[in-house]
Design an enzyme around this catalytic site. Structure first.
Site, PDB file in Angstrom:
ATOM      1  N   GLY A 155       0.856  -1.281  -0.338  1.00  0.00           N
ATOM      2  CA  GLY A 155       0.259   0.017   0.025  1.00  0.00           C
ATOM      3  C   GLY A 155       0.968   1.066  -0.015  1.00  0.00           C
ATOM      4  O   GLY A 155       2.155   0.916  -0.173  1.00  0.00           O
ATOM      5  N   ASP A 156      -0.272   2.485  -0.217  1.00  0.00           N
ATOM      6  CA  ASP A 156       0.804   3.880  -0.233  1.00  0.00           C
ATOM      7  C   ASP A 156       1.890   4.292  -1.270  1.00  0.00           C
ATOM      8  O   ASP A 156       3.062   4.470  -0.906  1.00  0.00           O
ATOM      9  CB  ASP A 156       1.557   3.594   1.124  1.00  0.00           C
ATOM     10  CG  ASP A 156       1.092   3.588   2.307  1.00  0.00           C
ATOM     11  OD1 ASP A 156      -0.543   4.173   2.350  1.00  0.00           O
ATOM     12  OD2 ASP A 156       0.874   3.146   3.667  1.00  0.00           O
ATOM     13  N   GLY A 206       1.563   5.578  -4.070  1.00  0.00           N
ATOM     14  CA  GLY A 206       0.802   6.424  -5.248  1.00  0.00           C
ATOM     15  C   GLY A 206       0.064   6.319  -6.653  1.00  0.00           C
ATOM     16  O   GLY A 206      -0.101   6.515  -7.939  1.00  0.00           O
ATOM     17  N   LYS A 207      -1.471   5.226  -5.503  1.00  0.00           N
ATOM     18  CA  LYS A 207      -2.684   4.714  -6.298  1.00  0.00           C
ATOM     19  C   LYS A 207      -2.925   5.956  -7.097  1.00  0.00           C
ATOM     20  O   LYS A 207      -3.323   6.273  -7.864  1.00  0.00           O
ATOM     21  CB  LYS A 207      -3.087   3.819  -5.623  1.00  0.00           C
ATOM     22  CG  LYS A 207      -2.670   2.860  -6.046  1.00  0.00           C
ATOM     23  CD  LYS A 207      -3.438   1.057  -4.814  1.00  0.00           C
ATOM     24  CE  LYS A 207      -3.672   1.813  -3.688  1.00  0.00           C
ATOM     25  NZ  LYS A 207      -2.659   2.054  -2.890  1.00  0.00           N
ATOM     26  N   GLY A 250      -5.639   5.598   2.183  1.00  0.00           N
ATOM     27  CA  GLY A 250      -5.255   7.357   2.016  1.00  0.00           C
ATOM     28  C   GLY A 250      -5.131   7.043   0.624  1.00  0.00           C
ATOM     29  O   GLY A 250      -3.975   7.851   0.100  1.00  0.00           O
ATOM     30  N   HIS A 251      -5.770   7.904  -0.261  1.00  0.00           N
ATOM     31  CA  HIS A 251      -5.275   8.349  -1.883  1.00  0.00           C
ATOM     32  C   HIS A 251      -4.894   9.777  -1.835  1.00  0.00           C
ATOM     33  O   HIS A 251      -6.062  10.457  -1.372  1.00  0.00           O
ATOM     34  CB  HIS A 251      -6.194   7.899  -2.603  1.00  0.00           C
ATOM     35  CG  HIS A 251      -5.890   6.361  -3.067  1.00  0.00           C
ATOM     36  ND1 HIS A 251      -7.254   5.391  -3.479  1.00  0.00           N
ATOM     37  CD2 HIS A 251      -5.607   5.360  -1.419  1.00  0.00           C
ATOM     38  CE1 HIS A 251      -7.037   4.320  -3.013  1.00  0.00           C
ATOM     39  NE2 HIS A 251      -6.258   4.157  -2.399  1.00  0.00           N
ATOM     40  N   GLN A 255      -5.301  -0.379  -0.372  1.00  0.00           N
ATOM     41  CA  GLN A 255      -3.782  -0.725  -0.328  1.00  0.00           C
ATOM     42  C   GLN A 255      -3.367  -1.742  -0.858  1.00  0.00           C
ATOM     43  O   GLN A 255      -2.859  -1.432  -2.389  1.00  0.00           O
ATOM     44  CB  GLN A 255      -4.575  -2.273   0.654  1.00  0.00           C
ATOM     45  CG  GLN A 255      -5.768  -1.515   2.040  1.00  0.00           C
ATOM     46  CD  GLN A 255      -7.070  -0.443   2.293  1.00  0.00           C
ATOM     47  OE1 GLN A 255      -7.561  -1.649   1.225  1.00  0.00           O
ATOM     48  NE2 GLN A 255      -6.743   0.265   2.687  1.00  0.00           N
ATOM     49  N   LEU A 270      11.071   8.228  -7.194  1.00  0.00           N
ATOM     50  CA  LEU A 270      11.957   7.889  -7.752  1.00  0.00           C
ATOM     51  C   LEU A 270      13.373   8.780  -7.331  1.00  0.00           C
ATOM     52  O   LEU A 270      13.751   8.293  -7.169  1.00  0.00           O
ATOM     53  CB  LEU A 270      11.962   7.626  -9.640  1.00  0.00           C
ATOM     54  CG  LEU A 270      11.862   6.315  -9.835  1.00  0.00           C
ATOM     55  CD1 LEU A 270      11.364   6.557 -11.388  1.00  0.00           C
ATOM     56  CD2 LEU A 270      13.015   5.388  -9.796  1.00  0.00           C
TER      57      LEU A 270
HETATM   58  P1  IMP Z   1      -6.767  -2.554   8.463  1.00  0.00           P
HETATM   59  O1  IMP Z   1      -7.006  -2.246   7.196  1.00  0.00           O
HETATM   60  O2  IMP Z   1      -7.393  -1.485   9.366  1.00  0.00           O
HETATM   61  O3  IMP Z   1      -7.445  -3.078   9.190  1.00  0.00           O
HETATM   62  O4  IMP Z   1      -5.380  -2.820   8.841  1.00  0.00           O
HETATM   63  C1  IMP Z   1      -4.832  -3.998   8.213  1.00  0.00           C
HETATM   64  C2  IMP Z   1      -3.382  -4.001   8.120  1.00  0.00           C
HETATM   65  O5  IMP Z   1      -3.199  -3.427   7.440  1.00  0.00           O
HETATM   66  C3  IMP Z   1      -2.601  -3.213   8.521  1.00  0.00           C
HETATM   67  O6  IMP Z   1      -0.993  -3.038   9.112  1.00  0.00           O
HETATM   68  C4  IMP Z   1      -2.932  -1.666   8.272  1.00  0.00           C
HETATM   69  O7  IMP Z   1      -1.217  -0.825   8.652  1.00  0.00           O
HETATM   70  C5  IMP Z   1      -2.493  -1.924   7.064  1.00  0.00           C
HETATM   71  N1  IMP Z   1      -3.313  -1.414   5.620  1.00  0.00           N
HETATM   72  C6  IMP Z   1      -4.402  -0.742   5.370  1.00  0.00           C
HETATM   73  N2  IMP Z   1      -4.587   0.103   4.344  1.00  0.00           N
HETATM   74  C7  IMP Z   1      -4.062   0.811   4.297  1.00  0.00           C
HETATM   75  C8  IMP Z   1      -2.989   1.942   3.541  1.00  0.00           C
HETATM   76  O8  IMP Z   1      -4.264   2.176   2.734  1.00  0.00           O
HETATM   77  N3  IMP Z   1      -1.979   1.810   3.360  1.00  0.00           N
HETATM   78  C9  IMP Z   1      -1.114   1.043   3.614  1.00  0.00           C
HETATM   79  N4  IMP Z   1      -1.043   0.124   4.731  1.00  0.00           N
HETATM   80  C10 IMP Z   1      -2.759  -0.303   5.164  1.00  0.00           C
END
Ligand code: IMP
Length: 431
Positions: free
Chosen positions: A12-13, A15-16, A40-41, A221, A329
């Site tokens: 996740g995170d 840059g989508k 969080g996009h 994610q 990058l």
């Molecule tokens: P949950 O989705 O809140 O149940 O969290 C489960 C796992 O996914 C945890 O490690 C969170 O930090 C991770 N996670 C959930 N949503 C995101 C995201 O949008 N970006 C990065 N990690 C995420």
């Protein structure tokens, strides 16, 4: 080319939001297909930063926006997000699937209690995501369509209160007393503001496809957080991978034309779980600070590490990526050497496939290939480079990108060398 899917290739995170914003310039519709307000996009336009938790990232391009049935909705967050956009004179042209499930405050409470009662916490975002999907799968969830019928809403909330009260009292030994009236009032408070957006999302997407419209399916994610393919149990509770795009939007596989994996030039992870290429020292800290690697939703510092080619090959396989977009990058600029993990060593053996067993993954030692780093530039200089195009990129960066293509065995479609829309170089348009 009617349907493109944008999927996170890492944890996740990656840059989508930026990729969806860019490609949606040529699209008619953007559909979010899973996850909830754990996402969080971020989209940066003309120096203005927009953060979306639930609204699809095509909103700034003023496209038709659809929240699919696979998404779980926190009514308050959704309501606020719409309100906030309106205050910025952006009126989202939104459709919310009647089949999408609702996250109630009690789900958030349970998320917190589950986290504290686990031996090893997952490090969830505490947004109630797991408990909402649990109710969906156990067939006791509340859906958007239920908001529209007062009788059903009343009946379902009664059942939810009864079940959750038992769970709170007997499993978590909590003395919280749930009130049916409070939960009902909570739903009614947001119903009026949201009810006109609720409808049959699958049908609208289907009709758009039939009408030759161009559609982007936006994942949240990433592959390594996928409930099936990720580093279970340190995962989220939905399918960010390609199958989730279909079940979460209600369309058939033959409609998909192009699947794009979004990755950063390095890897980050928030929350617990194994991370073979994690950098805990100075370089990791430098990447975190320079890349502003702090959670968009929770503000938590992200763990940072070198690019993991084993995980990238795995993500490419399970999603069937056609191409990649490589983000941030510029953040690696100024490092004398950069490393890419091409295999793991475990128990005296070389492993090339991403292991399912976390006890194995935890003990995997990355095998790195070291490449020359590239010069660091100011944000403006990176923008100027982006303006000139791919050939203007530093040669060392081009070698790094070639190595990524060699590892994943697919081409790179798009690179990002700064936060704004203008700091991108697109080698392949998708529509
Ligand atoms: P949950 O989705 O809140 O149940 O969290 C489960 C796992 O996914 C945890 O490690 C969170 O930090 C991770 N996670 C959930 N949503 C995101 C995201 O949008 N970006 C990065 N990690 C995420």
């Amino acid at each position: 080319m009617p349907c493109a899917v944008i999927v996170g290739a890492q944890w996740g995170d990656c840059g989508k939001g930026k990729v969806v914003d860019y490609y949606s310039k040529d699209a008619d519709m953007v559909v979010r297909y899973q996850g909830g307000c754990n996402a969080g996009h971020t989209v940066v336009v003309d120096g203005k930063k927009f953060k979306f938790h639930l609204i699809p990232s095509g909103v700034i391009q003023e496209k038709r926006l659809v929240i699919g049935n696979g998404v779980v909705l926190d009514l308050e967050v959704l309501y606020r997000e719409i309100d906030d956009l309106r205050s910025k004179n952006i009126s989202p042209n939104l459709l919310i699937s009647e089949r999408a499930h609702i996250t109630l405050p009690v789900h958030k409470m349970l998320d917190g209690l589950q986290e504290t009662s686990r031996g090893k916490s997952i490090g969830t975002t505490k947004r109630g995501i797991g408990p909402t999907y649990t109710d969906k799968i156990s067939r006791s969830g509340l859906r958007m369509v239920d908001l529209l019928d007062s009788g059903t809403l009343d009946e379902k909330i009664e059942m939810i209160v009864e079940k959750k009260q038992k769970l709170l009292r007997y499993v978590y030994k909590s003395d919280v007393v749930l009130s049916k009236k409070e939960i009902l009032d909570y739903c009614l408070k947001f119903r009026d503001g949201l009810k006109n957006y609720i409808g049959d999302a699958s049908l609208e997407i289907h009709n758009a496809i039939k009408g030759g419209k161009k559609i982007i399916l936006e994942g949240a994610q990433g592959t390594l957080l996928d409930i099936d393919h990720g580093t279970y149990p340190f995962v989220t509770s939905s399918n960010p991978t390609i199958g989730g795009a279909l079940t979460g939007s209600g369309i058939g596989p033959k409609n998909l034309n192009i699947i794009i994996g979004v990755m950063k030039a390095y890897v980050t992870r928030v929350g617990g779980g194994p991370f073979p290429t994690e950098l805990t020292g100075q370089i990791g800290n430098k990447i975190r600070e320079k890349g502003a690697e702090f959670g968009t939703t929770t503000g938590r510092p992200r763990r940072c590490g070198w690019l993991d080619g084993v995980a990238l090959r795995f993500a490419t396989r399970v999603n069937g990526f056609d191409g990649l977009t490589v983000m941030k990058l510029d953040v690696l600029g100024g490092l004398e050497k950069v490393k890419i993990c091409t295999a793991y060593e475990y128990d005296g053996k070389t492993i090339k496939e991403f292991p399912a067993d976390l006890k194995v993954l935890e003990k995997c030692v990355p095998v790195y290939e070291t490449l020359d780093g590239w010069h660091d530039f100011s944000e403006q200089e990176w923008r100027d480079i982006a303006n000139k195009g791919y050939d203007a990129l530093p040669n060392e960066m081009k070698d790094y990108l070639k190595k990524i293509e060699e590892i994943a065995e697919i081409p790179i479609y798009f690179v990002s060398i700064g936060p704004g829309r203008e700091s991108t170089i697109c080698m392949k348009e998708i529509f």
